[in-house]
Design an enzyme around this catalytic site. Structure first.
Site, PDB file in Angstrom:
ATOM      1  N   ASP A   1      36.300  33.645  34.830  1.00  0.00           N
ATOM      2  CA  ASP A   1      36.622  34.835  34.293  1.00  0.00           C
ATOM      3  C   ASP A   1      36.818  36.393  35.771  1.00  0.00           C
ATOM      4  O   ASP A   1      35.566  36.170  36.535  1.00  0.00           O
ATOM      5  CB  ASP A   1      35.417  35.417  33.415  1.00  0.00           C
ATOM      6  CG  ASP A   1      36.165  37.244  32.137  1.00  0.00           C
ATOM      7  OD1 ASP A   1      37.461  36.455  31.104  1.00  0.00           O
ATOM      8  OD2 ASP A   1      35.889  37.844  33.118  1.00  0.00           O
TER       9      ASP A   1
ATOM     10  N   GLU B   1      42.388  36.186  31.127  1.00  0.00           N
ATOM     11  CA  GLU B   1      42.070  36.000  31.797  1.00  0.00           C
ATOM     12  C   GLU B   1      41.101  34.980  32.841  1.00  0.00           C
ATOM     13  O   GLU B   1      40.498  34.790  33.725  1.00  0.00           O
ATOM     14  CB  GLU B   1      41.664  37.440  33.181  1.00  0.00           C
ATOM     15  CG  GLU B   1      40.429  38.126  32.166  1.00  0.00           C
ATOM     16  CD  GLU B   1      40.850  38.412  30.670  1.00  0.00           C
ATOM     17  OE1 GLU B   1      39.664  39.200  30.411  1.00  0.00           O
ATOM     18  OE2 GLU B   1      41.703  38.360  30.179  1.00  0.00           O
TER      19      GLU B   1
END
Length: 607
Positions: free
Chosen positions: A480, A524
């Site tokens: 992440d 993301e």
């Protein structure tokens, strides 16, 4: 109480009970979303319908009609043909325990002119929206060829929805509920098929146009016009043209379908008359068809007026009627010994099956299914290929006739047939190569170039099955980007997209384990799959990926920004992960611990 009074009270009470029961019986049952419903839901079983021939209802009276139980359950096909009526649809949605919250209410019919939508949420607030091809394409919540509207419906929440549909095309309401990811995931195969279909049409168009320029045969002229008209029809019919070619021209979108139907009708008859040589075999019919084509060509002007509804019906009826006439003419020519007519009949029958199925579906005579919705594509692709070969065969017959008169003409025709055969083989090879490229592109994320979620899910299932069979262990890395929301907020979404691309490339470059790959998991988040690595080796690989991302600042909009990632690591271990979802959960938990403990670090599951 007197006996008569008691009887009167009993009768009154029974009447009230029956009245209440009738109201309840007429009320539409809420459509319940549960954990097992998935993320693509057919809403037809929960729809109620109220037709408004006089266009007398407004939204308030429609709500009242719903409360009064005047809505009837829809038919299985939800297809009502061509109609001037306004159609009101009612739907009550209850999300019992489905985990998804953001949904897309999707009408899988790209040709409806106007869809007015109102919905009341659990707080009683009323919302409104408008869909359909009478609006610019950008008015849709998601840029998809099917009209759609975003709805918020979390677990335990209920929505009451009203739709009003009015259209100059056939009224069909295949209504579904999708999550955004599921809508695009379910479209991959259709997009690949559409690319192959339009590629085939373009190849046939260019090929036969080249043949037309070469031999200047009128039949090829009609065939090229026919293929072009059919391509326009499919672009308008499937909403692909509105999505990619004329998104800001709703007026043309509304007119393009009747115009294209009329153009296909005219060019079909002209091509059939030329290919079957009707002026020689059936001269009276050929003369009649010429007059009909001229009449239909004049009617094309009305596709751009307010009478396009009526002209669409006329053209659809013409497709059915003249399709039968041309078929009968081909049978007569074949029985008289004209050999190309047999080839024409085989090809024409394929198109007739799809061409008649579509208007019958539009009029509501037969059910709207995947087969009827795409029947024209299936039939036309096969028909055009066969007709292309039939045209070559027809030229071959002409060549044989000319050979008896001149040997030089025979050699010239043989050379041309050979060249066309080579061109067709080359075209087929290019189409196959394009198809392979389409399949590869469908497995890649369009923004980052990493593998997409579809490829990830397929690969994980295969790797998990191999692990169950005793193959080497494997590990998963959930990655992440730290503070990505701040990057979007401070630098804009374009900079955020650039950041995603740079991070994805660095992860792919640093992931050197044989058989390993990086996929975009969502937003993301990325996932690295490391076959053959245990926990310690996977943790080392994760550290290499983390350092590769943060090694150099990322240039965003002229600014150098230090970007870091947090990584959660989990390895296959049957003691802790009895299923693939369990392993994914462990990986996600490890990532959460990495972010909670300060970010820019690697955390292994079960540490």
């Amino acid at each position: 109480m007197r006996k008569g009074g008691f009887r009167h009270t009993l009768l009154c009470g029974s009447g009230l009970v029956l009245l209440l029961w009738s109201v309840i019986a007429c009320a539409l049952e809420p459509f319940v979303l549960g954990k097992d419903s998935g993320f693509r839901v057919d809403l037809r079983p929960g729809l109620g319908l109220l037709r408004d021939p006089a266009h007398a209802l407004d939204v308030d009276s429609a709500w009242q009609a719903w409360r009064d139980g005047r809505f009837e359950p829809v038919a299985d096909a939800a297809s009502y043909g061509f109609s001037h009526d306004a159609f009101w649809f009612a739907l009550s949605l209850n999300n019992r325990d489905n985990p998804a919250r953001r949904w897309l209410l999707t009408v899988e019919q790209p040709r409806l002119d106007r869809i007015d939508l109102w919905w009341r949420d659990g707080k009683g607030e009323l919302h409104a929206a408008r869909l359909g091809d009478a609006l610019p394409f950008s008015a849709r919540s998601e840029p998809h060829r099917y009209p759609n509207q975003a709805l918020e419906l979390g677990a335990g929440e209920t929505l009451q929805i009203l739709l009003r549909v009015e259209s100059s095309s056939s009224v069909q309401l295949p209504l579904r509920l999708y999550t955004p990811n599921e809508l695009y995931r379910s479209s991959y195969d259709a997009q690949a098929g559409a690319g192959l279909y339009y590629g085939l049409l373009l190849a046939l168009l260019l090929y036969n146009l080249a043949v037309l320029i070469s031999i200047r045969d009128a039949t090829y002229l009609y065939y090229v016009a026919y293929v072009a008209a059919f391509g326009l029809l499919m672009l308008a019919f499937n909403g692909v043209g509105f999505q990619y070619l004329w998104p800001d021209s709703p007026q043309w979108q509304n007119s393009s379908l009747p115009f294209a139907i009329g153009a296909v009708l005219c060019t079909t008859v002209m091509f059939a008359a030329s290919f079957l040589d009707l002026p020689r075999h059936l001269p009276r019919l050929a003369q009649t068809l010429r007059y009909l084509v001229a009449g239909f060509a004049l009617l094309l002007v009305f596709a751009f007026t307010r009478w396009r509804y009526d002209i669409t019906i006329v053209f659809n009826l013409g497709v059915i009627a003249l399709g039968l006439v041309v078929t009968a003419a081909a049978v007569v020519c074949a029985r008289r010994g004209y050999r190309p007519a047999w080839y024409y009949l085989v090809a024409w029958t394929l198109l007739i099956a799809g061409g008649i199925a579509l208007p019958l579906s539009s009029f509501g005579v037969i059910a709207r299914t995947v087969l009827t919705e795409y029947s024209v594509q299936f039939g036309s692709a096969a028909e055009m290929l066969l007709l292309s070969f039939s045209l070559a065969y027809r030229i071959h017959l002409l060549r044989d006739a000319n050979e008896r008169m001149a040997g030089e003409a025979r050699e010239l025709l043989e050379q041309r047939v050979s060249e066309r055969t080579q061109e067709l083989a080359s075209t087929a090879q290019r189409l196959e190569q394009a198809n392979r490229q389409l399949r590869e592109a469908s497995l890649r994320d369009g923004l980052t170039g990493a593998y997409n979620r579809r490829y990830l899910d397929q690969s994980l299932d295969t790797i998990w099955q191999a692990a169950q069979s005793g193959s080497p262990l494997f590990s998963l890395l959930m990655i992440d980007i730290d503070h990505f929301k701040a990057i979007n907020d401070n630098h804009g979404h374009i900079a955020g997209d650039d950041c995603l691309r740079v991070v994805a490339q660095r992860l792919r470059d640093a992931c050197g384990t044989p058989g390993a790959f990086v996929a975009r998991y969502g937003g993301e988040e990325f996932m690295a799959v490391l076959p053959g690595l245990g926990a310690s080796d996977a943790a080392s690989q994760a550290q290499q990926l983390r350092l590769a991302v943060s090694a150099e600042p990322v240039a965003l909009e002229g600014t150098l920004l230090q970007v870091t990632v947090s990584i959660g690591v989990a390895s296959f271990d049957s003691r802790h992960a009895s299923s693939l979802p369990d392993l994914l959960r462990l990986t996600d938990q490890a990532l959460y611990r990495a972010k909670r403990s300060g970010r820019d670090r690697v955390v292994c599951a079960l540490d």
